[in-house]
Scaffold this active site. Structure first.
Site, PDB file in Angstrom:
ATOM      1  CG  ASN A 210       8.101  -4.601 -39.404  1.00  0.00           C
ATOM      2  OD1 ASN A 210       8.071  -4.014 -38.319  1.00  0.00           O
ATOM      3  ND2 ASN A 210       7.136  -4.513 -40.291  1.00  0.00           N
ATOM      4  CG  ASP A 279       7.520  -1.600 -48.256  1.00  0.00           C
ATOM      5  OD1 ASP A 279       6.658  -0.748 -48.037  1.00  0.00           O
ATOM      6  OD2 ASP A 279       8.699  -1.508 -47.856  1.00  0.00           O
ATOM      7  CE  LYS A 289       4.871 -26.497 -39.792  1.00  0.00           C
ATOM      8  NZ  LYS A 289       5.377 -27.519 -38.891  1.00  0.00           N
TER       9      LYS A 289
HETATM   10  N1  CTP Z   1       4.229   3.256 -45.337  1.00  0.00           N
HETATM   11  C1  CTP Z   1       2.900   3.112 -45.692  1.00  0.00           C
HETATM   12  N2  CTP Z   1       2.505   2.016 -46.386  1.00  0.00           N
HETATM   13  C2  CTP Z   1       3.403   1.075 -46.760  1.00  0.00           C
HETATM   14  C3  CTP Z   1       4.771   1.228 -46.420  1.00  0.00           C
HETATM   15  C4  CTP Z   1       5.153   2.328 -45.694  1.00  0.00           C
HETATM   16  O1  CTP Z   1       2.072   3.943 -45.323  1.00  0.00           O
HETATM   17  N3  CTP Z   1       2.990   0.018 -47.445  1.00  0.00           N
HETATM   18  C5  CTP Z   1       4.600   4.470 -44.587  1.00  0.00           C
HETATM   19  C6  CTP Z   1       5.101   4.216 -43.194  1.00  0.00           C
HETATM   20  O2  CTP Z   1       4.030   4.223 -42.256  1.00  0.00           O
HETATM   21  C7  CTP Z   1       6.043   5.390 -42.968  1.00  0.00           C
HETATM   22  C8  CTP Z   1       6.575   5.669 -44.367  1.00  0.00           C
HETATM   23  O3  CTP Z   1       5.654   5.060 -45.266  1.00  0.00           O
HETATM   24  O4  CTP Z   1       5.350   6.537 -42.528  1.00  0.00           O
HETATM   25  C9  CTP Z   1       7.939   5.158 -44.659  1.00  0.00           C
HETATM   26  O5  CTP Z   1       8.058   3.807 -44.316  1.00  0.00           O
HETATM   27  P1  CTP Z   1       9.416   2.998 -44.599  1.00  0.00           P
HETATM   28  O6  CTP Z   1       9.194   1.579 -44.259  1.00  0.00           O
HETATM   29  O7  CTP Z   1      10.576   3.723 -43.998  1.00  0.00           O
HETATM   30  O8  CTP Z   1       9.539   3.209 -46.153  1.00  0.00           O
HETATM   31  P2  CTP Z   1       9.107   2.366 -47.362  1.00  0.00           P
HETATM   32  O9  CTP Z   1       8.168   3.154 -48.189  1.00  0.00           O
HETATM   33  O10 CTP Z   1       8.642   1.031 -46.940  1.00  0.00           O
HETATM   34  O11 CTP Z   1      10.441   2.315 -48.191  1.00  0.00           O
HETATM   35  P3  CTP Z   1      11.706   1.338 -48.090  1.00  0.00           P
HETATM   36  O12 CTP Z   1      11.192   0.078 -47.430  1.00  0.00           O
HETATM   37  O13 CTP Z   1      12.106   1.179 -49.507  1.00  0.00           O
HETATM   38  O14 CTP Z   1      12.719   2.070 -47.264  1.00  0.00           O
END
Ligand code: CTP
Length: 400
Positions: A210, A279, A289
């Protein structure tokens, strides 16, 4: 309000290519509320004009000890007394050598001898000049005499080489100068920060990643260290120099980030989850590959652990758990949802995907939400913003 409000900063500019950054430095010091007077060495005039620095500081720039008109307006001893802080940025190898010898062979070195104000130098030079035993010996002597040394940072250099010797960025210099004026609010506290993206491998050459640059998390870790905390920074794959005074652990994937955060959690007072942790990860990593064949392919992804939610529910939960929410839309709704579901103490929400803010930019704006409150932090440099968030965390710990 910045701690620099009302400070009188004498900015010394010596003759290195980083002198072009001094213009930005003057602007940022003034924005932070400081009054700035600039003194240039003869060498600096080869890199930046006095007119530029005069326009930005709002005062004539001094270049010579022998300028009768300037001396009549404010003599050099008066100028040395006027300053509450002296910042030499950039400080070249030659300037450091002259300061170490206690020379007074131009206006800037004379002022540095004549002032009682604390002096900070921000070295900037080619990496070999920086590494040279003579430069290091000069610095050791200056440090012994109480001169603060800020930087240099590592990275690409104007000479085309890569290494240590880049002048610290103006925003960071201003934040450091301001922090030095404040009592160390996090002394004795332990702070764990996660920062940057994670990369989830698909095969030996490809990954899902990302756009997180890691800058906000790094700025927070740096600000916590400046506030006196013992900081551990767990960094995803980013190209950023390690801020001064902290321990850094590099990781790549969400699984590595998860393991590192949980391993470091016991004994922490604060967890700042600034990392953009994936996520989902590929359900299997191909050993070779992946070759193209069909017009479309299906990737099978599985959920990763939610580190923030686990930290917030952990028996070793730090007293302050701060999460981030990076959103393209419906900031408040999604942030409040994450506050309720992941249960950190607060969520700092920012917009991403817009030019000039969020992931890849130098500036950022945030809204902080906690149970029963919210606070808007208007757009400013990530270093300043980090300082403000660290202050909020210090308030929270004092109340908790
Ligand atoms: N976070 C985490 N572990 C994950 C995903 C996210 O600890 N696997 C934490 C990030 O470090 C941040 C918070 O959750 O502090 C929110 O991250 P964000 O990417 O905005 O949210 P998501 O939970 O991933 O939700 P979405 O992608 O649905 O917006």
């Amino acid at each position: 309000m910045s701690a620099l409000q009302g400070q009188r900063v004498l900015l010394g500019v010596s003759g290195g290519i980083a002198a072009y950054k001094s213009a930005d430095l003057v602007r940022r010091l003034r924005e932070a509320g400081a009054e700035v007077r600039v003194v240039m060495t003869a060498g600096a005039a080869h890199f930046i004009t006095a007119t530029t620095l005069q326009a930005l500081s709002g005062h004539p720039v001094r270049e010579s000890l022998w300028d009768a008109a300037a001396e009549a307006a404010m003599g050099h001893i008066e100028l040395a007394r006027w300053a509450t802080r002296v910042l030499v940025a950039p400080a070249t190898a030659d300037l450091l050598a002259r300061l170490a010898q206690g020379r007074a062979d131009d206006l800037l070195t004379t002022l540095c001898l004549a002032t009682e104000a604390p002096i900070t130098v921000a070295p900037a030079m080619n990496r070999l000049m920086w590494a040279h035993a003579a430069t290091q010996a000069n610095l050791a002597l200056l440090r012994q005499r109480g001169v603060a040394v800020s930087g240099p940072d590592s990275g690409g250099q104007a000479c085309g080489e890569t290494g240590e010797g880049r002048m610290r960025e103006p925003a960071d210099l201003v934040a450091e100068l301001a922090a030095a004026l404040l009592p160390p609010r996090l002394a004795g506290r332990r702070v764990l920060v996660s920062a940057g993206p994670t990369f989830e491998d698909l095969d030996p050459v490809r990954f899902l990643g990302n756009r997180s640059s890691g800058r906000m998390g790094f700025a927070l870790a740096a600000a916590a260290a400046r506030a006196g905390a013992e900081v551990t920074l767990i960094a995803g794959p980013v190209k950023l120099a390690t801020p001064a005074g902290l321990r850094r652990i590099d990781v790549r994937s969400a699984a590595e980030m998860h393991a590192a955060v949980l391993a470091e959690l016991p004994g922490q007072d604060v967890y700042v989850g600034a990392a953009a942790i994936a996520d989902y990860r590929p359900a299997a990593v191909a050993e070779r590959k992946i070759k193209k064949s069909e017009a479309t392919i299906q990737l099978s992804l599985e959920r990763t652990a939610d580190v923030l939610a686990e930290v917030a529910a952990h028996p070793a939960r730090p007293r302050c758990v701060l999460g981030f929410a990076a959103e393209t839309d419906e900031l408040a709704g999604y942030a409040l949802g994450k506050l309720a579901s992941k249960k950190p103490d607060a969520i700092a929400a920012n917009r991403v995907g817009l030019p000039g803010s969020g992931f890849d930019s130098e500036e950022n704006a945030l809204t902080l939400y906690w149970n029963g409150g919210e606070r808007v932090f208007p757009s400013t440099s990530k270093a300043q913003l980090a300082q403000q968030l660290i202050d909020w965390i210090a308030d929270w710990l004092e109340r908790a």
